[in-house]
Design a protein around this motif. Structure first.
Motif, PDB file in Angstrom:
ATOM      1  N   SER A 103      35.656  54.676  42.488  1.00  0.00           N
ATOM      2  CA  SER A 103      34.688  54.111  42.544  1.00  0.00           C
ATOM      3  C   SER A 103      34.129  54.161  44.291  1.00  0.00           C
ATOM      4  CB  SER A 103      33.814  53.434  42.279  1.00  0.00           C
ATOM      5  OG  SER A 103      34.329  51.660  42.293  1.00  0.00           O
ATOM      6  N   LYS A 104      34.417  55.305  44.337  1.00  0.00           N
ATOM      7  CA  LYS A 104      33.761  55.134  46.224  1.00  0.00           C
ATOM      8  C   LYS A 104      32.397  55.838  46.788  1.00  0.00           C
ATOM      9  CE  LYS A 104      37.719  55.227  48.022  1.00  0.00           C
ATOM     10  NZ  LYS A 104      38.885  53.766  49.261  1.00  0.00           N
ATOM     11  N   GLU A 105      31.788  56.197  45.850  1.00  0.00           N
ATOM     12  CA  GLU A 105      30.378  56.458  45.539  1.00  0.00           C
ATOM     13  C   GLU A 105      29.803  55.152  45.201  1.00  0.00           C
ATOM     14  OE1 GLU A 105      31.638  58.982  43.490  1.00  0.00           O
ATOM     15  OE2 GLU A 105      32.969  60.127  45.101  1.00  0.00           O
ATOM     16  N   VAL A 106      30.214  54.026  44.700  1.00  0.00           N
ATOM     17  CA  VAL A 106      29.165  53.536  44.580  1.00  0.00           C
ATOM     18  C   VAL A 106      28.758  52.446  45.376  1.00  0.00           C
ATOM     19  CG1 VAL A 106      29.194  51.149  42.224  1.00  0.00           C
ATOM     20  CG2 VAL A 106      30.088  53.067  41.703  1.00  0.00           C
ATOM     21  N   PRO A 107      27.102  52.032  44.687  1.00  0.00           N
ATOM     22  CA  PRO A 107      26.569  51.600  46.244  1.00  0.00           C
ATOM     23  C   PRO A 107      27.661  50.264  46.284  1.00  0.00           C
ATOM     24  CG  PRO A 107      25.320  51.681  45.251  1.00  0.00           C
ATOM     25  CD  PRO A 107      26.094  52.326  44.308  1.00  0.00           C
ATOM     26  N   SER A 108      27.420  49.148  47.187  1.00  0.00           N
ATOM     27  CA  SER A 108      28.378  47.858  47.558  1.00  0.00           C
ATOM     28  C   SER A 108      27.824  46.526  46.934  1.00  0.00           C
ATOM     29  CB  SER A 108      28.736  47.729  48.880  1.00  0.00           C
ATOM     30  OG  SER A 108      27.305  47.272  49.263  1.00  0.00           O
ATOM     31  N   GLU A 109      26.691  46.895  46.404  1.00  0.00           N
ATOM     32  CA  GLU A 109      26.094  45.893  45.867  1.00  0.00           C
ATOM     33  C   GLU A 109      27.033  45.376  44.572  1.00  0.00           C
ATOM     34  OE1 GLU A 109      22.348  45.629  46.350  1.00  0.00           O
ATOM     35  OE2 GLU A 109      22.029  45.529  48.355  1.00  0.00           O
ATOM     36  N   SER A 113      29.584  43.490  42.330  1.00  0.00           N
ATOM     37  CA  SER A 113      29.356  42.499  40.478  1.00  0.00           C
ATOM     38  C   SER A 113      29.779  43.014  40.230  1.00  0.00           C
ATOM     39  CB  SER A 113      27.883  43.295  40.049  1.00  0.00           C
ATOM     40  OG  SER A 113      27.789  44.104  40.278  1.00  0.00           O
ATOM     41  N   LYS A 114      30.514  44.240  39.810  1.00  0.00           N
ATOM     42  CA  LYS A 114      31.907  44.412  39.271  1.00  0.00           C
ATOM     43  C   LYS A 114      33.084  43.872  39.200  1.00  0.00           C
ATOM     44  CE  LYS A 114      29.876  49.282  37.881  1.00  0.00           C
ATOM     45  NZ  LYS A 114      30.189  49.698  36.411  1.00  0.00           N
ATOM     46  N   LEU A 115      33.132  43.879  40.857  1.00  0.00           N
ATOM     47  CA  LEU A 115      35.091  43.104  40.645  1.00  0.00           C
ATOM     48  C   LEU A 115      34.415  42.069  40.348  1.00  0.00           C
ATOM     49  CD1 LEU A 115      37.253  43.599  42.395  1.00  0.00           C
ATOM     50  CD2 LEU A 115      36.093  42.947  44.570  1.00  0.00           C
TER      51      LEU A 115
END
Length: 190
Positions: A103-109, A113-115
């Motif tokens: 998920s490199k393209e997923v925003p860090s926020e 939250s997924k982490l």
């Protein structure tokens, strides 16, 4: 006639005595054979009993060795079920790491939250494994108990009474009734 009769009677008596001696000798020989036969029979029974004893003793030793081996195997593999139950949390952590890379393209926020969700799921998996194996968290509400708590510091607190637990720095765990690790706490000192 009386002399002759006496001689005949004496001869008969002597013959009777000889016959009796011969029959006594025959009886003694037959009784000796009976004794030899009895000795042979008793020796055979003794040998049979010894064989039974040695067989039973050997069976006992084999059973003893087998039980000893099974005992050590049971000790060696006693935690196998627990180890299997820990595989699910490991899998969850590995999936979380794999998801981060893809998920490199997923925003860090969103990634954060997924982490966080993955870590919470992993902790939930650990606690379910702990529940299966009677591992519980040491209670830290209320009074300090040196049997279950390790006081690492003393603090002043207006909300707590003297000797009460103010803060938990590390959770403690029990396995059934045994303490695995005491809870590290700070206690109120007035």
């Amino acid at each position: 006639m009386s002399d002759k009769q006496e001689e005949l009677n004496n001869e008969e008596v002597v013959q009777n005595e000889e016959v009796q001696e011969e029959s006594n000798v025959e009886q003694n020989e037959s009784s000796e054979m009976t004794a030899d036969e009895k000795i042979a029979e008793l020796e055979a029974k003794l040998k049979e009993s010894e064989d039974k004893y040695f067989r039973v003793h050997a069976d006992f030793e084999n059973i003893k060795k087998r039980l000893e081996k099974e005992k050590y195997q049971a000790i060696d593999y006693a935690s196998e079920k627990f180890a299997k139950d820990l595989l699910a949390p490991i899998d969850t952590l590995e999936m979380a790491l794999a998801a981060e890379e893809t998920s490199k393209e997923v925003p860090s926020e969103e990634l954060l939250s997924k982490l966080k969700e993955g870590v919470e799921l992993t902790i939930k998996n650990f606690y379910s494994a702990f529940d299966k194996h009677d591992i519980t968290i040491v209670d830290t509400e209320g009074e300090f108990d040196p049997n279950y708590h390790n006081a690492v510091m003393q603090v002043d607190s207006a909300e707590h009474e003297d000797g009460q637990i103010v803060q938990v720095m590390q959770k403690g765990y029990k396995f059934k009734d045994r303490l695995l690790r005491p809870a590290m706490v700070s206690i109120c000192k007035k």
